[in-house]
Each structure stands twice: as C-alpha cells, then as structure tokens.
Scaffold this active site. Structure first.
Site, PDB file in Angstrom:
ATOM      1  N   GLU A   1       0.830  -1.212   0.000  1.00 58.27           N
ATOM      2  CA  GLU A   1       0.000   0.000   0.000  1.00 58.27           C
ATOM      3  C   GLU A   1       0.863   1.260   0.000  1.00 58.27           C
ATOM      4  O   GLU A   1       0.803   2.055   0.940  1.00 58.27           O
ATOM      5  CB  GLU A   1      -0.871   0.029   1.269  1.00 58.27           C
ATOM      6  CG  GLU A   1      -1.711  -1.201   1.499  1.00 58.27           C
ATOM      7  CD  GLU A   1      -2.291  -1.256   2.915  1.00 58.27           C
ATOM      8  OE1 GLU A   1      -1.965  -0.382   3.756  1.00 58.27           O
ATOM      9  OE2 GLU A   1      -3.065  -2.180   3.179  1.00 58.27           O
TER      10      GLU A   1
ATOM     11  N   ARG B   1       3.095   7.733  -0.336  1.00 57.70           N
ATOM     12  CA  ARG B   1       4.101   8.766  -0.583  1.00 57.70           C
ATOM     13  C   ARG B   1       5.073   8.382  -1.696  1.00 57.70           C
ATOM     14  O   ARG B   1       5.447   9.217  -2.509  1.00 57.70           O
ATOM     15  CB  ARG B   1       4.878   8.984   0.717  1.00 57.70           C
ATOM     16  CG  ARG B   1       5.811  10.165   0.700  1.00 57.70           C
ATOM     17  CD  ARG B   1       6.662  10.211   1.985  1.00 57.70           C
ATOM     18  NE  ARG B   1       5.966   9.838   3.175  1.00 57.70           N
ATOM     19  CZ  ARG B   1       5.458  10.697   4.075  1.00 57.70           C
ATOM     20  NH1 ARG B   1       5.616  11.990   3.901  1.00 57.70           N
ATOM     21  NH2 ARG B   1       4.840  10.267   5.149  1.00 57.70           N
TER      22      ARG B   1
ATOM     23  N   CYS C   1      -3.088  33.763   9.725  1.00 57.47           N
ATOM     24  CA  CYS C   1      -2.818  34.425  11.002  1.00 57.47           C
ATOM     25  C   CYS C   1      -2.446  33.431  12.093  1.00 57.47           C
ATOM     26  O   CYS C   1      -3.205  33.204  13.036  1.00 57.47           O
ATOM     27  CB  CYS C   1      -4.036  35.244  11.410  1.00 57.47           C
ATOM     28  SG  CYS C   1      -4.497  36.382  10.113  1.00 57.47           S
ATOM     29  N   GLU C   2      -1.322  32.794  11.960  1.00 54.85           N
ATOM     30  CA  GLU C   2      -0.781  31.852  12.947  1.00 54.85           C
ATOM     31  C   GLU C   2       0.726  31.893  12.822  1.00 54.85           C
ATOM     32  O   GLU C   2       1.234  31.850  11.692  1.00 54.85           O
ATOM     33  CB  GLU C   2      -1.196  30.408  12.612  1.00 54.85           C
ATOM     34  CG  GLU C   2      -2.659  30.151  12.585  1.00 54.85           C
ATOM     35  CD  GLU C   2      -3.088  29.054  13.554  1.00 54.85           C
ATOM     36  OE1 GLU C   2      -2.280  28.615  14.394  1.00 54.85           O
ATOM     37  OE2 GLU C   2      -4.258  28.671  13.450  1.00 54.85           O
TER      38      GLU C   2
HETATM   39  N1  LLP Z   1      -1.439   2.017   4.594  1.00 60.67           N
HETATM   40  C1  LLP Z   1      -1.926   2.496   5.750  1.00 60.67           C
HETATM   41  C2  LLP Z   1      -2.773   1.637   6.566  1.00 60.67           C
HETATM   42  C3  LLP Z   1      -1.604   3.801   6.165  1.00 60.67           C
HETATM   43  O1  LLP Z   1      -2.075   4.254   7.308  1.00 60.67           O
HETATM   44  C4  LLP Z   1      -0.783   4.618   5.343  1.00 60.67           C
HETATM   45  C5  LLP Z   1      -0.464   5.982   5.731  1.00 60.67           C
HETATM   46  C6  LLP Z   1      -0.314   4.073   4.140  1.00 60.67           C
HETATM   47  C7  LLP Z   1      -0.652   2.766   3.795  1.00 60.67           C
HETATM   48  C8  LLP Z   1       0.558   4.846   3.208  1.00 60.67           C
HETATM   49  O2  LLP Z   1       1.756   5.202   3.791  1.00 60.67           O
HETATM   50  P1  LLP Z   1       2.911   5.831   2.896  1.00 60.67           P
HETATM   51  O3  LLP Z   1       3.309   4.765   1.887  1.00 60.67           O
HETATM   52  O4  LLP Z   1       2.383   7.035   2.236  1.00 60.67           O
HETATM   53  O5  LLP Z   1       3.991   6.131   3.849  1.00 60.67           O
HETATM   54  N2  LLP Z   1       0.335  12.926   6.505  1.00 60.67           N
HETATM   55  C9  LLP Z   1       1.585  12.292   6.843  1.00 60.67           C
HETATM   56  C10 LLP Z   1       1.615  10.844   6.483  1.00 60.67           C
HETATM   57  C11 LLP Z   1       0.481  10.048   7.109  1.00 60.67           C
HETATM   58  C12 LLP Z   1       0.477   8.601   6.720  1.00 60.67           C
HETATM   59  C13 LLP Z   1      -0.760   7.928   7.167  1.00 60.67           C
HETATM   60  N3  LLP Z   1      -0.877   6.555   6.785  1.00 60.67           N
HETATM   61  C14 LLP Z   1       2.714  13.073   6.170  1.00 60.67           C
HETATM   62  O6  LLP Z   1       2.447  14.086   5.525  1.00 60.67           O
HETATM   63  O7  LLP Z   1       3.889  12.733   6.304  1.00 60.67           O
END
Ligand code: LLP
Length: 428
Positions: A286, A289, A357-358
């Site tokens: 999954e 990013r 405004c923060e």
């Molecule tokens: N699978 C599950 C169950 C997840 O909770 C997440 C991300 C992913 C896959 C994907 O993860 P990735 O491959 O993108 O690392 N907003 C934060 C990142 C939050 C990630 C939440 N879960 C940021 O901007 O760094």
C-alpha cells in the site's frame, strides 16, 4: 526518480517551464509530473515482480482524479480509508475489486457501500468492527472479505505522528491476540470470509530494516493463519520513504547509486522478496508517498519581503492551509526559485511564511536561501503526497488549482476554488 530539473537555471517539469505554467494559471498552484508517477509505479512493480504483488496506492496521499486515473489505467489498485475515497476511485475509473478498505472508524454507510462495490478486502482494526461488518454483511445476505490489521509492535523509527506499528497508537490489533481472534471469527462470524492478514508499521521509512523486522516477526503467524484459515493474502502495508532534502538531485538517474543510504525499490525488493516469495500467498502493498511524493510541487509567489531586525521574512501567497506538512510535522521541503534570474547571489537565513494568522504558518525557518524579492516565484518541492489532500479553507482561502503535466502539455485537473465554492451549502 522524478522529472523535475533545472534547464538553463529555470525549473522544468518534464518538457514544461514551470514559470510559464504559473503565469498562465496563477499561484498558489500544485503542479504534478505524470511520468514521475507512472515511472515510480513501474519501478516498484518491476522490482517486486517475483512476488506478483497487488499494488494498492494509499490514495490518502493524493486523491486527485487526474492522478488516480493515471494509476488506475496501469492496473494499480487502491487502499481506501473512507466512503469518499471509494467514490473517487469509481469516478477515476479504478476497480473496486482491487481495493482494500482500511481505517479504525468505518461507518455503517461506508461498510455497506464497500460491500456493494465489491472491494477486495476490508482491513479490520478491532473486534467490534469485525462484528459490525459481520452483522451488516449478514443483513445484506453477503459474505464480506476481511483481513485483520495486525499491530506487530515494531518501531519504524520515523516521526511520532506517522508511526503506526506500536502499541502506543490506535491502529490494528495486538500481535498476541491475532490467532485467537481468527479462531473466534471463523467459528462465530459466519458472514465473513477470512481472506487475508494485514500490517502497516508507519510512513516515511527510509531503510529496509523496520520492514524486514516486522515481516520476520509476522511470518510464523501468517503461515499459521494460512494453514488454519486458508487465508489468501498478506498485505505488508505502505511506508516507503522518499527524498525531501536534495530533492532536485534525486531526479538524476545515477542519484540512487550515489546515495546508498536512500532506499530504492530495488533495495526494498531485495530485502523483502526472499522473506515472502515461498509463502504461497498473494502479497499486497500500500505505497502512498513513494508513488506521488516527488511527483508534485507547490508553486507560490513572493508577495512581500520584510526584515524585523531579528529575522528576514519572505511572505508568499501559499500558506499552511495549502501545505500543512511543515507546520504539522516540522517537515522539510526543498525551496527552488523558478527562474534563473531570481534568487541569484548570496544566501541569507530566511523564514518563508504564508498569509495565515498563525505563527505556525511557515514553510521553513532560518533556511539559507538566495535573496528573494516581491514577484519572484518559488517551488516547494516534494509536495505531491499529503499536500493538496491535507489542504483546507482556513482563513476562507480558496484552495489552489492542480496541473498535471505530460511531456509538453500542462492540463488543469482541478480548477482553483472560487469564493462561491467556499460558501456553497451555507445559509445566513
Ligand atoms: N497504509 C496504511 C494503513 C496507512 O495508514 C498509510 C499511511 C499508508 C498505507 C501509506 O503510507 P505511505 O506509503 O504514504 O507512507 N500525513 C503524513 C503521512 C500520514 C500517513 C498515514 N498513513 C505526512 O504528511 O507525512
């Protein structure tokens, strides 16, 4: 890999000069490279080919229809966390039967919609949720495919707000309880099909160690579940990190070789394939990013420059409502002036801040940047994941337009919001 580069000092995305796109479409503006997204997908699919995996893009990272449809057309599946995301997948031409549905708080309406759509599997995160899915699928005279999300209690060594695989956070079910929970489900929850098992340990993980550790810990359990319950898949979650510092250099083909500390698809594959290939299960991953992070930038215009005596502030027209990562996680985004003539000369410590405004509304603090002046435009790099999706209308600011570039062609895939959009549905 990505397709952003400096040509004659100007920042290009694929065959387009970004300052031209900004002039035509205004700022703040998200700009994505289609080839970067598809190349990233292909690189991962190729590296993991010996596992014949199902790649489910964690669309919480970027759910813009133009981006989803690029991936859907390549056969990519999706990891969903809401009914809204399921709706988007369908709008983008994605296949629900290649989707997993994750999240700790699925509502009845979301569960019903996902059963009707025929998702590949629910990834359930609590006993209560399993019972709810069982109940609802019984009412619908269906059997719902489920996996249970295991919390392997392995520290991913990443930012506290994006670590998910330890008992300190709300995700999944404790490793020690899993075997008996599958027994319970198999005997008592007859409207469920125990299709797989899932884990996810965290995000922005830049080395293979935590993945290997978590998979190794899971393997005996996964084999036992296969033997006893005939499960079909093991979903190892997402989490592959990307380059934020030196983001431009990371576009060069030989960059990975020169930076052995950065995890590549090949390194990730080499670490996990030996552990998984003889398991006899379908492998799901999954990534969020990794597929889109380096494929997008946020372009913003310098409105004013001011020096308070203590600090040099560059005030831009993008703000924390457009890209919240620096304010929320103190995250680093490379800042590159769009044209060669801007931002030349000596480097000065600079705070780049937005109009909200923060005091938390900043993109960087005390970074050595070239001297910028009003009217200059800069790109905040690596904003293609958790960028627009986390944006808001705070301070009643319309959200930016989004542009998808393919070669020499820049297409608007989301129009800039108008004030009218912001009050839609409201009454006085
Ligand atoms: N699978 C599950 C169950 C997840 O909770 C997440 C991300 C992913 C896959 C994907 O993860 P990735 O491959 O993108 O690392 N907003 C934060 C990142 C939050 C990630 C939440 N879960 C940021 O901007 O760094």
């Amino acid at each position: 890999m990505h397709h952003f580069s400096l040509q004659g000092g100007d920042l290009f995305v694929e065959g387009c000069r970004i300052s031209d796109i900004a002039r035509e479409h205004g700022t703040p503006l998200y700009v994505y490279s289609a080839a970067t997204i598809t190349d990233n997908y292909d690189a991962l699919a190729t590296a993991l080919a010996p596992l014949d995996p199902m790649i489910c893009f964690a669309m919480k990272a970027n759910s813009t229809l133009g981006v989803l449809s690029l991936l859907a057309r390549r056969g990519c599946g999706f990891d969903l966390v809401s009914g809204g995301e399921l709706f988007r997948v369908k709008q983008a031409g994605g296949a629900p039967h290649r989707c997993t549905f994750a999240g700790v708080g699925k509502t009845r309406a979301e569960i019903e919609a996902a059963i009707l759509a025929g998702v590949y599997s629910f990834n359930a995160e609590s006993v209560a949720e399993l019972e709810a899915i069982n109940h609802i699928s019984g009412e619908m005279k269906q059997r719902a495919p489920v996996a249970i999300r295991v919390n392997p209690n392995v520290d991913a060594g990443t930012h506290a707000k994006i670590t998910t695989g330890t008992y300190e956070n709300k995700f999944g079910i404790a490793f020690e309880e899993i075997a008996s929970l599958y027994e319970y489900a198999a005997t008592s929850l007859k409207n469920l099909e125990l299709r797989g098992v899932q884990m996810h340990i965290g995000s922005q993980i830049t080395e293979t160690g935590p993945f290997v550790k978590a998979i190794q810990k899971m393997l005996p359990l996964v084999s036992e579940l296969k033997r006893k319950h005939n499960i079909q898949f093991f979903d190892i979650g997402g989490g592959m990190g990307i380059v934020y510092k030196d983001a431009l250099a990371s576009g060069k083909p030989d960059w990975w070789k020169a930076n052995p500390q950065q995890m590549t698809p090949a390194m990730y594959a080499a670490a996990i394939i030996p552990l998984l290939k003889d398991l006899g299960l379908k492998i799901l991953i999954e990534p969020g990013r990794f597929l889109t992070g380096n494929a997008g930038v946020l372009v913003t215009d310098v409105l004013y420059v001011k020096n308070t005596g203590a600090k040099n502030f560059v005030i831009v027209d993008a703000a924390m409502n457009d890209l919240i990562r620096p304010a929320f996680y103190d995250s680093y985004h490379e800042i590159i002036p769009l044209v060669a003539s801007e931002g030349k000369g000596k480097l000065v410590p600079t705070d780049v801040v937005g109009p909200v405004c923060e005091s938390g509304d900043y993109f960087t603090k005390d970074r050595l940047l070239p001297v910028l002046k009003a009217g200059d435009k800069i790109a905040l790099m690596s904003a293609g994941a958790y960028g627009f999706v986390m944006s808001s209308n705070y301070n009643t600011r319309p959200r930016p337009a989004e542009i998808l570039v393919k070669g020499n062609k820049a297409t608007i895939v989301r129009k800039r919001e108008k004030f009218e959009d912001l009050v839609r549905g409201e009454t006085v």
